[in-house]
Scaffold this motif. Structure first.
Motif, short mmCIF file in Angstrom:
data_model
loop_
_atom_site.label_atom_id
_atom_site.label_comp_id
_atom_site.label_asym_id
_atom_site.label_seq_id
_atom_site.Cartn_x
_atom_site.Cartn_y
_atom_site.Cartn_z
N VAL A 175 0.85 -1.19 0.00
CA VAL A 175 0.00 0.00 0.00
C VAL A 175 0.89 1.24 0.00
O VAL A 175 1.68 1.45 0.93
N ILE A 176 0.76 2.07 -1.05
CA ILE A 176 1.55 3.28 -1.18
C ILE A 176 0.73 4.46 -0.64
O ILE A 176 -0.42 4.63 -1.04
N PRO A 177 1.28 5.25 0.27
CA PRO A 177 0.53 6.37 0.82
C PRO A 177 0.00 7.29 -0.27
O PRO A 177 0.69 7.56 -1.27
N GLU A 178 -1.21 7.75 -0.08
CA GLU A 178 -1.86 8.62 -1.06
C GLU A 178 -1.03 9.89 -1.28
O GLU A 178 -0.63 10.55 -0.33
N GLY A 179 -0.78 10.20 -2.57
CA GLY A 179 -0.05 11.41 -2.91
C GLY A 179 1.45 11.25 -2.96
O GLY A 179 2.16 12.16 -3.42
N LEU A 180 1.99 10.12 -2.49
CA LEU A 180 3.45 9.97 -2.43
C LEU A 180 4.05 10.00 -3.83
O LEU A 180 3.60 9.30 -4.74
N SER A 181 5.07 10.82 -3.99
CA SER A 181 5.80 10.94 -5.25
C SER A 181 7.26 11.21 -4.95
O SER A 181 7.58 12.03 -4.09
N PHE A 182 8.14 10.54 -5.66
CA PHE A 182 9.57 10.78 -5.52
C PHE A 182 10.14 11.48 -6.76
O PHE A 182 11.35 11.46 -7.00
N GLU A 183 9.28 12.10 -7.57
CA GLU A 183 9.75 12.76 -8.79
C GLU A 183 10.62 13.96 -8.48
O GLU A 183 11.52 14.30 -9.25
N ASP A 184 10.38 14.65 -7.37
CA ASP A 184 11.19 15.81 -6.97
C ASP A 184 12.08 15.48 -5.77
O ASP A 184 12.44 16.36 -4.99
N ALA A 300 3.10 4.57 -8.00
CA ALA A 300 3.31 5.96 -7.60
C ALA A 300 4.47 6.57 -8.39
O ALA A 300 5.45 5.89 -8.71
N PRO A 301 4.37 7.86 -8.72
CA PRO A 301 5.40 8.50 -9.55
C PRO A 301 6.79 8.46 -8.92
O PRO A 301 7.00 8.95 -7.82
N GLY A 302 7.71 7.83 -9.62
CA GLY A 302 9.10 7.79 -9.18
C GLY A 302 9.37 6.89 -8.00
O GLY A 302 10.49 6.88 -7.47
N VAL A 303 8.37 6.12 -7.57
CA VAL A 303 8.51 5.32 -6.35
C VAL A 303 8.71 3.85 -6.69
O VAL A 303 7.91 3.25 -7.41
N GLY A 304 9.77 3.27 -6.18
CA GLY A 304 10.01 1.85 -6.30
C GLY A 304 9.99 1.20 -4.94
O GLY A 304 9.92 1.88 -3.90
N ALA A 305 10.02 -0.14 -4.93
CA ALA A 305 10.04 -0.89 -3.67
C ALA A 305 11.26 -1.79 -3.66
O ALA A 305 11.60 -2.41 -4.67
N ILE A 306 11.92 -1.84 -2.53
CA ILE A 306 13.08 -2.70 -2.36
C ILE A 306 12.83 -3.65 -1.20
O ILE A 306 12.38 -3.22 -0.12
N ARG A 307 13.06 -4.93 -1.44
CA ARG A 307 12.89 -5.93 -0.38
C ARG A 307 14.25 -6.23 0.20
O ARG A 307 15.20 -6.57 -0.53
N LEU A 308 14.36 -6.11 1.51
CA LEU A 308 15.64 -6.20 2.19
C LEU A 308 15.60 -7.23 3.31
O LEU A 308 14.59 -7.37 4.00
N ARG A 309 16.69 -7.93 3.48
CA ARG A 309 16.93 -8.72 4.68
C ARG A 309 17.85 -7.90 5.57
O ARG A 309 18.96 -7.53 5.18
#
Length: 345
Positions: A175-184, A300-309
């Motif tokens: 679930v990506i928070p509403e409005g989240l953008s990493f474009e800037d 979401a714009p500019g947003v990726g997900a990384i899975r980490l141990r």
């Protein structure tokens, strides 16, 4: 003589389908953020600056995801793990809404599994816990299981029920928070230039720094979360006379240490699994390393997900060592945590 004190639940007191509403609701504020950042070297930009968070499309800087987790978790302790031998693991955790200063959190748990151990003196209890805000919106949902003492070793074993749990929360269910953008997104202010594309699956990162656990600090943290588990406070409760460090304290310490190498792994959005591999005590020096397990894009714009141990270790640990030839965790390993975080593409 009547007693009004709470002895806590024992293994016999749990049944599958049982729903437990936990006391006491907690309104969280900026004081919690300040104290959290004083207890841990936490400095992810999204949780430190309203201005930075606003450039990422949020209304302001949320409280740290693990601060929300510990608050929700702490509510459950008197009803789930007051008489626990150990907290054994986590699964299917998802952060569904950011928590902001002024929100009021409460917790509700459902028993989804029970199984008596072969020694007949304890059993494992599985619960799914939801943290809700003042609008009755679920902000956090996760499963954990604990080993709980029996009140009477002679009591009959209940029918075992083991829940089917997913090993990994699929990327499409994050679930990506509403409005989240990493474009800037401002990499200079965030502290490191590394984006999702710079990390390779299988890559391991030594976070270099270490922190020696202090008795006073872990006690302060555990009280902050209103965690009443006896093993964390009462030195006479364990035969060795040591107070066990709350596992969440180790989680937060390791996550904060991971900033060095993963400064842009901002919001935690899922907890796939975790194990407190060995006990931690005051005087232990905690260090951490991470392994990249997976990467994914989001909507979401500019947003990726990384899975980490994320692995926390104490002094004497060999670099990136986790388990021995017998498949068991090495004694220096404290924590093995699998989670998803959001990062700029």
């Amino acid at each position: 003589m009547a007693t009004k004190t709470n002895p806590g639940r024992f293994f016999e007191d749990y049944a599958v389908g049982q729903v437990i509403g936990h006391a006491v609701p907690r309104t969280v504020a900026e004081g919690e953020r300040a104290l959290y950042h004083a207890l841990y070297p936490a400095r992810h930009a999204l949780y430190s600056s309203d201005v930075f968070a606003a450039t990422c499309g949020l209304d302001g800087s949320p409280l740290d995801d693990l601060l929300a987790f510990h608050t929700v978790f702490g509510k459950t302790v008197p009803d789930v793990s007051l008489n626990a031998v150990a907290n054994l693991g986590y699964a299917e955790g998802r952060w569904l809404l950011p928590v902001y200063p002024g929100d009021t959190l409460r917790s509700v748990s459902e028993v989804i599994g029970i199984k008596e151990n072969s020694n007949g003196k304890s059993g494992n209890v599985y619960v799914r816990t939801q943290g809700l805000n003042q609008n009755d919106e679920v902000v956090l949902d996760y499963v954990r299981w604990v080993m709980v003492r029996k009140r009477d070793a002679a009591s009959p074993a209940p029918e075992a029920v083991l829940p089917e749990l997913r090993k990994v929360v699929p990327a499409e269910d994050l679930v990506i928070p509403e409005g989240l953008s990493f474009e800037d997104y401002d990499f200079t202010l965030a502290g490191e230039p590394h984006r999702l594309a710079d990390y390779e699956i299988g890559e391991k990162i030594d976070h270099v720094d270490g922190v020696t656990i202090e008795e006073a600090e872990h006690m302060l943290a555990t009280r902050l979360w209103q965690n009443t588990a006896k093993v964390h406070f009462d030195a006479t409760f364990r035969e060795d006379g040591k107070r066990l460090i709350y596992g969440g304290h180790v989680i937060s310490m390791a996550r904060a240490l991971s900033f060095n190498g993963l400064a842009n792994a901002q919001m935690i959005v899922a907890l796939n699994g975790g194990a407190h591999a060995n006990p931690c005590f005051a005087g232990d020096t905690v260090k951490a390393w991470s392994e990249v397990l997976d990467k994914a894009e989001t909507g979401a714009p500019g947003v990726g997900a990384i899975r980490l141990r994320l692995v926390a270790v104490k002094q004497g640990a060999a670099p990136f060592a986790l388990k021995g030839a017998d498949g068991k965790y090495l004694p220096e390993v404290l924590l093995d945590l699998d989670y998803w975080a959001l990062m700029p593409l």
